[in-house]
Design a protein around this motif. Structure first.
Motif, PDB file in Angstrom:
ATOM      1  N   ARG A   1      -8.299   4.169  -4.172  1.00 41.08           N
ATOM      2  CA  ARG A   1      -7.338   4.913  -5.092  1.00 41.08           C
ATOM      3  C   ARG A   1      -5.965   5.231  -4.321  1.00 41.08           C
ATOM      4  O   ARG A   1      -5.865   5.076  -3.014  1.00 41.08           O
ATOM      5  N   MET A   2      -4.746   5.117  -5.211  1.00 47.06           N
ATOM      6  CA  MET A   2      -3.470   5.435  -4.614  1.00 47.06           C
ATOM      7  C   MET A   2      -3.369   7.152  -4.094  1.00 47.06           C
ATOM      8  O   MET A   2      -3.984   7.786  -4.568  1.00 47.06           O
ATOM      9  N   GLY A   3      -2.362   6.967  -3.396  1.00 46.13           N
ATOM     10  CA  GLY A   3      -1.847   8.501  -2.716  1.00 46.13           C
ATOM     11  C   GLY A   3      -1.247   8.185  -1.546  1.00 46.13           C
ATOM     12  O   GLY A   3      -1.015   7.234  -0.769  1.00 46.13           O
ATOM     13  N   SER A   4      -0.531   9.301  -0.926  1.00 44.42           N
ATOM     14  CA  SER A   4       0.288   9.240   0.379  1.00 44.42           C
ATOM     15  C   SER A   4      -0.509   8.739   1.586  1.00 44.42           C
ATOM     16  O   SER A   4      -1.758   8.849   1.596  1.00 44.42           O
ATOM     17  N   ALA A   5       0.108   8.429   2.509  1.00 40.96           N
ATOM     18  CA  ALA A   5      -0.540   8.028   3.857  1.00 40.96           C
ATOM     19  C   ALA A   5      -1.159   9.062   4.503  1.00 40.96           C
ATOM     20  O   ALA A   5      -2.013   9.099   5.082  1.00 40.96           O
ATOM     21  N   GLU A   6      -0.716  10.279   4.166  1.00 36.84           N
ATOM     22  CA  GLU A   6      -1.241  11.404   4.792  1.00 36.84           C
ATOM     23  C   GLU A   6      -2.513  11.764   3.921  1.00 36.84           C
ATOM     24  O   GLU A   6      -3.325  12.580   4.491  1.00 36.84           O
ATOM     25  N   ASP A   7      -2.848  11.303   2.684  1.00 39.86           N
ATOM     26  CA  ASP A   7      -4.135  11.638   2.158  1.00 39.86           C
ATOM     27  C   ASP A   7      -5.145  10.871   2.855  1.00 39.86           C
ATOM     28  O   ASP A   7      -5.142   9.444   2.682  1.00 39.86           O
ATOM     29  N   ALA A   8      -6.138  11.223   3.641  1.00 42.31           N
ATOM     30  CA  ALA A   8      -7.100  10.512   4.180  1.00 42.31           C
ATOM     31  C   ALA A   8      -7.992   9.685   3.358  1.00 42.31           C
ATOM     32  O   ALA A   8      -8.547   8.874   3.767  1.00 42.31           O
ATOM     33  N   ASP A   9      -8.005  10.144   2.111  1.00 41.05           N
ATOM     34  CA  ASP A   9      -8.936   9.389   1.020  1.00 41.05           C
ATOM     35  C   ASP A   9      -8.280   8.426   0.147  1.00 41.05           C
ATOM     36  O   ASP A   9      -8.850   7.676  -0.444  1.00 41.05           O
ATOM     37  N   ALA A  10      -6.946   8.331   0.299  1.00 38.14           N
ATOM     38  CA  ALA A  10      -6.284   7.372  -0.397  1.00 38.14           C
ATOM     39  C   ALA A  10      -6.222   5.925   0.343  1.00 38.14           C
ATOM     40  O   ALA A  10      -6.199   5.924   1.572  1.00 38.14           O
ATOM     41  N   VAL A  11      -6.107   4.929  -0.434  1.00 36.55           N
ATOM     42  CA  VAL A  11      -6.356   3.451   0.296  1.00 36.55           C
ATOM     43  C   VAL A  11      -5.106   2.602   0.047  1.00 36.55           C
ATOM     44  O   VAL A  11      -4.647   2.157   0.993  1.00 36.55           O
ATOM     45  N   VAL A  12      -4.435   2.872  -1.253  1.00 33.89           N
ATOM     46  CA  VAL A  12      -3.085   2.264  -1.153  1.00 33.89           C
ATOM     47  C   VAL A  12      -1.987   3.383  -1.462  1.00 33.89           C
ATOM     48  O   VAL A  12      -2.152   4.448  -1.776  1.00 33.89           O
ATOM     49  N   ASP A  13      -0.664   2.980  -1.443  1.00 30.49           N
ATOM     50  CA  ASP A  13       0.430   3.973  -1.721  1.00 30.49           C
ATOM     51  C   ASP A  13       0.813   3.687  -3.174  1.00 30.49           C
ATOM     52  O   ASP A  13       0.216   2.655  -3.844  1.00 30.49           O
ATOM     53  N   GLU A  14       1.663   4.345  -3.766  1.00 29.33           N
ATOM     54  CA  GLU A  14       2.010   4.139  -5.095  1.00 29.33           C
ATOM     55  C   GLU A  14       2.396   2.796  -5.533  1.00 29.33           C
ATOM     56  O   GLU A  14       2.745   2.586  -6.553  1.00 29.33           O
ATOM     57  N   ARG A  15       2.977   2.077  -4.656  1.00 30.15           N
ATOM     58  CA  ARG A  15       3.060   0.515  -4.794  1.00 30.15           C
ATOM     59  C   ARG A  15       1.988  -0.397  -4.745  1.00 30.15           C
ATOM     60  O   ARG A  15       2.246  -1.407  -5.045  1.00 30.15           O
ATOM     61  N   LEU A  16       0.920   0.218  -4.311  1.00 32.30           N
ATOM     62  CA  LEU A  16      -0.341  -0.127  -4.528  1.00 32.30           C
ATOM     63  C   LEU A  16      -0.454  -1.087  -3.408  1.00 32.30           C
ATOM     64  O   LEU A  16      -1.251  -1.920  -3.166  1.00 32.30           O
ATOM     65  N   GLN A  17       0.223  -0.798  -2.261  1.00 29.61           N
ATOM     66  CA  GLN A  17       0.050  -1.701  -0.889  1.00 29.61           C
ATOM     67  C   GLN A  17      -1.112  -1.028   0.014  1.00 29.61           C
ATOM     68  O   GLN A  17      -0.870   0.315   0.193  1.00 29.61           O
ATOM     69  N   VAL A  18      -1.801  -1.507   0.702  1.00 25.69           N
ATOM     70  CA  VAL A  18      -2.882  -0.919   1.615  1.00 25.69           C
ATOM     71  C   VAL A  18      -2.119  -0.371   2.588  1.00 25.69           C
ATOM     72  O   VAL A  18      -1.415  -0.978   3.155  1.00 25.69           O
ATOM     73  N   HIS A  19      -2.445   1.218   2.878  1.00 24.60           N
ATOM     74  CA  HIS A  19      -1.983   1.718   3.902  1.00 24.60           C
ATOM     75  C   HIS A  19      -2.241   0.952   5.146  1.00 24.60           C
ATOM     76  O   HIS A  19      -3.575   0.743   5.534  1.00 24.60           O
ATOM     77  N   GLY A  20      -1.381   0.653   5.896  1.00 21.58           N
ATOM     78  CA  GLY A  20      -1.477   0.391   7.157  1.00 21.58           C
ATOM     79  C   GLY A  20      -1.431  -1.156   7.394  1.00 21.58           C
ATOM     80  O   GLY A  20      -1.869  -1.633   8.587  1.00 21.58           O
ATOM     81  N   ILE A  21      -1.452  -1.863   6.186  1.00 21.47           N
ATOM     82  CA  ILE A  21      -1.580  -3.327   6.082  1.00 21.47           C
ATOM     83  C   ILE A  21      -0.543  -4.095   5.548  1.00 21.47           C
ATOM     84  O   ILE A  21      -0.263  -3.351   4.339  1.00 21.47           O
ATOM     85  N   ASP A  22       0.128  -5.006   6.104  1.00 18.40           N
ATOM     86  CA  ASP A  22       1.431  -5.721   5.496  1.00 18.40           C
ATOM     87  C   ASP A  22       0.718  -6.828   4.492  1.00 18.40           C
ATOM     88  O   ASP A  22      -0.163  -7.374   4.764  1.00 18.40           O
ATOM     89  N   ASN A  23       1.275  -6.774   3.542  1.00 20.58           N
ATOM     90  CA  ASN A  23       1.176  -7.899   2.505  1.00 20.58           C
ATOM     91  C   ASN A  23      -0.252  -8.067   1.822  1.00 20.58           C
ATOM     92  O   ASN A  23      -0.671  -9.053   1.203  1.00 20.58           O
ATOM     93  N   LEU A  24      -0.780  -7.034   1.704  1.00 23.00           N
ATOM     94  CA  LEU A  24      -2.121  -6.949   1.007  1.00 23.00           C
ATOM     95  C   LEU A  24      -2.033  -5.539  -0.038  1.00 23.00           C
ATOM     96  O   LEU A  24      -1.611  -4.485   0.231  1.00 23.00           O
ATOM     97  N   TYR A  25      -2.310  -5.810  -1.413  1.00 23.16           N
ATOM     98  CA  TYR A  25      -2.121  -5.111  -2.384  1.00 23.16           C
ATOM     99  C   TYR A  25      -3.438  -4.972  -3.289  1.00 23.16           C
ATOM    100  O   TYR A  25      -4.240  -5.889  -3.149  1.00 23.16           O
ATOM    101  N   VAL A  26      -3.505  -3.837  -3.935  1.00 24.36           N
ATOM    102  CA  VAL A  26      -4.821  -3.767  -4.684  1.00 24.36           C
ATOM    103  C   VAL A  26      -4.191  -3.368  -6.265  1.00 24.36           C
ATOM    104  O   VAL A  26      -3.196  -2.814  -6.475  1.00 24.36           O
ATOM    105  N   GLY A  27      -4.819  -4.106  -7.126  1.00 24.74           N
ATOM    106  CA  GLY A  27      -4.123  -3.933  -8.660  1.00 24.74           C
ATOM    107  C   GLY A  27      -5.327  -4.034  -9.605  1.00 24.74           C
ATOM    108  O   GLY A  27      -5.369  -5.222 -10.226  1.00 24.74           O
TER     109      GLY A  27
END
Length: 513
Positions: free
Chosen positions: A456-482
């Motif tokens: 699920r999407m959410g802020s980087a501070e949300d431990a249970d979030a995996v992607v940000d609101e742009r759907l990029q995986v937190h902490g990983i470049d060039n990887l998205y979930v759609g």
């Protein structure tokens, strides 16, 4: 294969839309990978994919199983074919309502507020009935509603019974404030043919030289250079392993397969990955950790011989309503089922002592219960463990107990009840007793097959979030979930149209970056 600008994994509801929109830019090369078959024309497409009168739950399926409640396991269909679950599902083309997306925004995703997503709902559709501020014309997916003369006779009776029960008349269930009884909006051009994203989005994009569709290729894991995604490893149709490289990788394989790929790639709960011998690239406990789905049950009868036409669509009319005492708008759906084949449901077939049932079904749209998806092996051929964990709260149980009682009452309507030989399990004494109905709910419960939230999407501070609101995986470049896995909470409707909308919106975001 040469390097691509975009590599989209999964040609389903969201992935087909995403790849088609990305390839509108002739300067960008797009590769769309699909594990199942791809039928390039309607003439090539198998009849059961085109036939919208029933769901296709076996021939083009991943054959997953899910634990539903009390260790009971059910089949858990997910489309394995270009078009994904839009090519095999019930063709119910419903939207979420503004409160759903205001909730998404409040969870750290302001770019997904209602006024931000409405334009993408409109863009995807060619609404054949309405042309106003809430609807679009000319989009890839046709949407039509059942006309009175197209309805099976029992649907008319159900409609009138719902009006007498106090549910308002609804012409357009996709109006933001609609609540009540009316015809189901359906992704079809006609009364018969299921219209998938493969038939809509991919058909208009296939001739583009910058789009490559590679079917029969199952993705094992994402490849990285440090913390930058650079491609994927696939098992090709011949059973060989190959690597495909791209500038940007997007996972759009749905709320079951996407978290499984992430975990096999080293992104997920660290302890779980280490136990399977997977090197941890990123400890993200939310991967697979917030599985949400719609539970369903109802009141059903064995039909008398000659009382239904098996060629009729099995769903045509519905009620969207708010459960008594609930603060969740339209958190219940009731359907009149013309007929339902129990071939793939041996337990229900045994209980019914029949191969076909009909009745009034209810689907809880906003359950409190949360499940989990866990990887069982690093082997890509091993299915994940899917635990839906339905009925985990007393509120979820009570809402369905009350709702089944409403189903029972609607089934007593002359013109409905006299079409049946006998009820399946339910009886008058049981319908009057909350405790007995609670047991019935547990026994009869199944899934709406609408899993969401596993990345699920959410802020980087949300431990249970995996992607940000742009759907990029937190902490990983060039990887998205759609796909549906990014939904931070479940919409109060069937999830197909919202999944397509996610693909549309992500395509715009990527093209603008």
């Amino acid at each position: 294969m040469s390097e691509f600008h975009y590599l989209v994994v999964g040609a389903g509801s969201a992935g087909a839309a995403l790849a088609a929109r990305l390839s509108e830019d002739p300067g960008r090369k797009v590769l769309l990978l699909e594990a199942g078959p791809d039928y390039a024309t309607i003439a090539e497409t198998p009849r059961e994919i085109l036939d919208g009168s029933a769901m296709s739950m076996s021939a083009f399926d991943w054959h997953y199983k899910a634990e539903i409640t009390d260790r009971r396991r059910i089949i858990f269909p997910r489309g394995k074919v270009a078009g994904g679950s839009s090519a095999v599902g019930a063709t119910i083309a419903l939207r979420g309502t503004p409160n759903n997306f205001d909730e998404w925004a409040s969870m750290g995703n302001p770019a997904w507020a209602w006024d931000q997503v409405l334009p993408y709902y409109k863009r995807l559709e060619n609404d054949l009935d309405f042309d106003n501020e809430y609807h679009g014309r000319g989009g890839p997916i046709p949407i039509r509603r059942w006309k009175p003369e197209e309805l099976a006779p029992v649907q008319h009776v159900f409609h009138e019974a719902a009006l007498k029960a106090g549910f308002p008349e609804v012409e357009d269930h996709n109006h933001p404030q609609a609540s009540g009884v009316g015809p189901i909006p359906s992704n079809r051009n006609d009364t018969r043919t299921r219209f998938s994203t493969a038939m809509g989005y991919l058909a208009m994009a296939r001739g583009r030289p910058n789009l490559t569709i590679y079917s029969g290729a199952q993705v094992n894991r994402v490849l990285f250079e440090g913390t930058r995604a650079c491609g994927v490893e696939v098992t090709n149709p011949a059973g060989g392993i190959e690597e495909i490289h791209a500038g940007t990788v997007v996972l759009a394989t749905g709320a079951v397969s996407t978290p499984a790929i992430l975990m096999r790639s080293g992104i997920g709960p660290a302890a779980d990955l280490q136990r399977l011998g997977i090197d941890v690239l990123l400890d993200r406990p939310g991967v697979g950790g917030t599985l949400i789905d719609h539970p369903r049950t109802g009141a059903f009868m064995v039909p008398k011989e000659g009382t239904f036409n098996p060629e009729d669509a099995f769903l045509q009319t519905m009620v969207r309503t708010t459960a008594p005492g609930s603060t969740e708008f339209n958190d219940l759906q009731y359907y009149m089922i013309n007929h339902f084949d129990l071939t793939l449901f041996p337990e229900l077939q045994m209980l019914a002592a029949a191969k076909t049932i009909f009745g009034v079904m209810v689907v809880h749209q906003r359950p409190q219960s949360r499940g989990r998806l866990v990887l069982t092996s690093a082997d890509p051929a091993a299915p994940p463990d899917i635990d839906l964990n339905f009925l985990d709260t007393e509120q979820d149980i009570q809402i369905l107990v009350d709702a089944v009682r409403t189903c029972w009452q609607l089934m007593q309507t002359p013109g409905i009840v006299d079409r049946g030989d006998r009820f399946v399990v339910l009886g008058e004494d049981m319908a009057a007793d909350d405790e007995m109905l609670g047991h019935y709910v547990r026994l009869s419960l199944d899934s709406g097959y609408h899993p969401v939230g596993t990345a699920r999407m959410g802020s980087a501070e949300d431990a249970d979030a995996v992607v940000d609101e742009r759907l990029q995986v937190h902490g990983i470049d060039n990887l998205y979930v759609g796909d549906a896995s990014v939904m931070p909470s479940i919409v109060n409707c069937n999830t197909n149209l919202t999944s397509i909308m996610i693909g549309e919106r992500l395509a715009d975001s990527l093209r603008a970056s």
